[in-house]
Every structure is written in structure tokens, then in C-alpha cells.
Write an enzyme that holds these catalytic residues in place. Structure first.
Site, PDB file in Angstrom:
ATOM      1  N   ASP A   1      -1.519  -2.255  -0.172  1.00 50.66           N
ATOM      2  CA  ASP A   1      -2.568  -1.508   0.513  1.00 50.66           C
ATOM      3  C   ASP A   1      -3.739  -1.187  -0.402  1.00 50.66           C
ATOM      4  O   ASP A   1      -3.638  -1.226  -1.634  1.00 50.66           O
ATOM      5  CB  ASP A   1      -2.006  -0.219   1.122  1.00 50.66           C
TER       6      ASP A   1
ATOM      7  N   GLU B   1       0.934   2.877  -0.660  1.00 50.19           N
ATOM      8  CA  GLU B   1       0.992   3.547  -1.957  1.00 50.19           C
ATOM      9  C   GLU B   1      -0.165   4.523  -2.122  1.00 50.19           C
ATOM     10  O   GLU B   1      -0.044   5.514  -2.853  1.00 50.19           O
ATOM     11  CB  GLU B   1       0.962   2.508  -3.075  1.00 50.19           C
TER      12      GLU B   1
END
Length: 357
Positions: free
Chosen positions: A73, A127
Site C-alpha cells: 500500500d 501498513e
């Protein structure tokens, strides 16, 4: 679905990964592309997709296992897609944090079919947001065997250095109280925002530690990151809240860090809102020593928190090593030096093929 060529130059692979948007919570397309590519181009790996986490590993009997991990991400796009190349720089959202590192891992997973150690590769989601959404949280709970390793290497941006351990982080809200009144009759009230000056004075006087652990110097910091107060344009406020972030060296536990912050703000109301422990360098572990010897890279302290902390809590030595520049993470002009992608990939290849023997 975009087709990824994992055997391509990792610079080109970085650009391909960047061009598949994957803001936290929207990693489905990228996770799918990575899964398909690993299954097609890395037949020596057992590949599993769990939600938007992609896991792959060898299943041999070598004496040590190394885990390579990277998050898929990014933070929200800031008019910095698609990627673009300018001389030695590749620009785009996630280039440094951390799709250059992801490309390095994926390329090696496909092009090192017979590593000198057992190999686990893990790409995970979310994350960049709260810990309960982090894909590793679910994997740790539901598939803990996938996290077993003698060394975990997180391809976080380190500019090609080995950044050992990580700082812990603690967030607290410090409150000052007052008494409401009409601002035309302010002497009848007590201004909570004015009272916050005591909090700011303590922060300005604060002297942070520098701590040397295994030759890595960690610098602590205590900073106000948000102030909220006020009722209306004609009201003396009766409450002010100052959010303070403490980044602490990994020789402190969360409990010790909390006690320290309470001492700094003694006499004031304080609530802990978030905390994560740090991670000690762990450079005395055999696999970590072998990595340093194979790469010839001198370790330095990691400023900031990473999932190295999660592996340290599991008793697994872990380091940060990636081509991205941490100072460029989350910026509009985020970019990566393409030479670092090539160099880091070569160093990690050398470790996987010779250094772990």
C-alpha cells in the site's frame, strides 16, 4: 489485470508496480497482479493469497530461512501517478515507500530459484494505516507459521543502508482545563488554551536522549503534533487538548516510555491513545551477521517505526534494507534513485545465493 514481468529489470518492475494504484485499503488489483505473476514465473515457490496479502515460500530442508517482506500500500496519491523517469530518478507515488523494495523482492523471488537458504516472500496490505488493519496482524493471528524465520528483511526505504531495529512510538493527549466565560468578560473565566502554554514550555525545555545500542545511535524526540481548543469566537475556552508524540529508543519498553512522558507532564491530565514498542538492533544474530558480511553495508539506527518491531516481538531478528529514500516517503515529488534499485538488488542476490550458506 495488469501482467507483471518479474524477471524484467527491477527498475522497470518498480515502474509497473507504481502504475497500479494501491492506496491503503485498495490493494486488490496489485495483490492480484503479484499473485498471478509469482504463480506463473516462480514455480519453485508455494504461493498463497490471503485477502490482499501475498505469501510465497520454498519448502526445502536448508538449515536457515530468510523472510523478505514489503507492504503493497501507499499513502493517498498526490497528483504523482503515473510514474515517470527523469535521468537517474523514477518519480511516482510509492516509488520510495516502498514499491522499489517490493520490486527488488519480487524480482529475486522469481530469478533465484535455488537460494542458499529457505526463502519466504511476503507482500502485505494496510501498513500505512492503523495497526489493526495491517495485513501482518491477520497473518500473525491466523497463519503464524508463515512468519517463522531466522532473519526477516523488510524492504523499507533506507537509501541502501542497513537500518537496524526501530524506534518505539507513543502518542498521548495532554489536557488543560479552564472555565467558560463570555470573551467580553474574560476575567470571569479561565482560558484553557492559555494554560496550554505550560505544556509547550515543557516541550521547548525538553532535552531528548541519544542512545548508542550496538553501535547504532537512536535519537529520541518529544513533539506536539496537534492542538485542539476553542468553543466559539466569543467564548473563553474551558478545554484544550495537545497531542504529543514520543519517539523513543528501543532500550525503553512502552511502559517505561509512558512513565517517562507522565514525568515530563507531571501534574497535568494525560491519556495514552496509541503505542507500539521499538525493536533492538538484533545484529548479534548469526543470520544478521552473515547479511552484514555478505553486503558489506554498515548498520545505522532506524528512525521511525516499522514492522521490524513485530518480528522482534516474535523473537525473530529483523532489519530494514531497501533502495528507497525515507526522506522522500509520502511527498508529492516522491522518487527513487534507479541506481540504488540495481545496487540493492545485487547485494541481496549475493546474500541469498552465497551469504546465507
Amino acid at each position: 489485470m495488469t501482467t507483471l514481468e518479474l524477471t524484467a529489470d527491477p527498475i522497470e518492475l518498480t515502474a509497473a508496480l507504481v502504475d497500479i494504484p494501491s492506496v491503503s485499503g485498495a490493494e486488490d488489483a496489485l495483490a492480484g497482479a503479484v499473485t498471478e505473476a509469482l504463480r506463473r514465473q516462480a514455480p519453485h515457490l508455494h504461493v498463497v493469497r490471503d485477502g490482499n496479502v501475498v505469501l510465497a515460500r520454498t519448502q526445502g530442508t536448508r538449515r536457515r530461512r530468510v523472510l523478505l517482506a514489503g507492504h503493497l500500500d501507499t499513502v493517498p496519491v498526490a497528483d504523482n501517478l503515473p510514474s515517470r523517469r527523469e535521468a537517474e530518478r523514477l518519480y511516482g507515488c510509492g516509488t520510495s515507500d516502498m514499491k522499489a523494495g517490493d520490486a527488488m523482492i519480487a524480482h529475486l523471488a522469481a530469478t533465484v530459484p535455488d537460494p542458499a537458504c529457505e526463502l519466504t516472500v511476503l507482500f502485505y496490505d494496510c501498513e500505512e494505516v492503523e495497526a489493526e488493519r495491517n495485513g501482518l496482524t491477520r497473518i500473525e493471528r491466523e497463519h503464524p507459521d508463515w512468519l517463522h524465520a531466522d532473519l526477516a528483511i523488510l524492504a523499507e526505504p533506507t537509501s541502501g543502508a542497513v537500518e537496524a531495529g526501530c524506534q518505539g512510538t507513543l502518542r498521548v493527549v495532554v489536557r488543560t482545563a479552564g472555565r467558560r466565560a463570555h470573551s467580553a468578560r474574560s476575567w470571569l473565566g479561565s482560558n484553557a488554551v492559555h494554560a496550554a502554554g505550560d505544556v509547550l514550555d515543557r516541550l521547548n525545555r525538553y532535552q531528548p536522549r541519544q542512545v548508542d545500542i550496538d553501535g547504532c545511535v537512536y535519537r529520541e524526540g518529544l513533539q506536539a503534533v496537534r492542538i485542539a481548543g476553542g468553543v466559539a469566537g466569543n467564548v473563553v475556552p474551558d478545554l484544550c487538548e495537545i497531542t504529543v508524540n514520543f519517539r523513543f529508543a528501543p532500550d525503553r519498553s512502552v511502559a517505561a516510555a509512558t512513565e517517562h512522558v507522565r514525568d515530563v507532564f507531571e501534574g497535568l491530565e494525560l491519556t495514552v491513545t496509541d503505542s507500539s514498542p521499538g525493536a533492538l538492533p538484533g545484529l548479534d544474530a548469526p543470520a544478521a551477521r552473515e547479511f552484514l558480511a555478505a553486503t558489506g553495508v554498515d548498520p545505522v539506527a532506524k528512525y521511525g517505526w516499522t514492522d521490524v518491531s513485530r518480528f522482534a516481538a516474535l523473537g525473530i531478528p529483523a532489519i530494514n534494507f531497501g533502495p528507497g529514500d525515507p526522506n522522500l516517503a509520502h511527498t508529492r515529488d516522491e522518487h527513487v534513485n534507479v541506481g540504488r534499485i540495481t545496487r540493492c538488488t545485487a547485494l541481496l542476490r549475493d546474500y541469498l545465493t552465497r551469504g546465507a550458506q
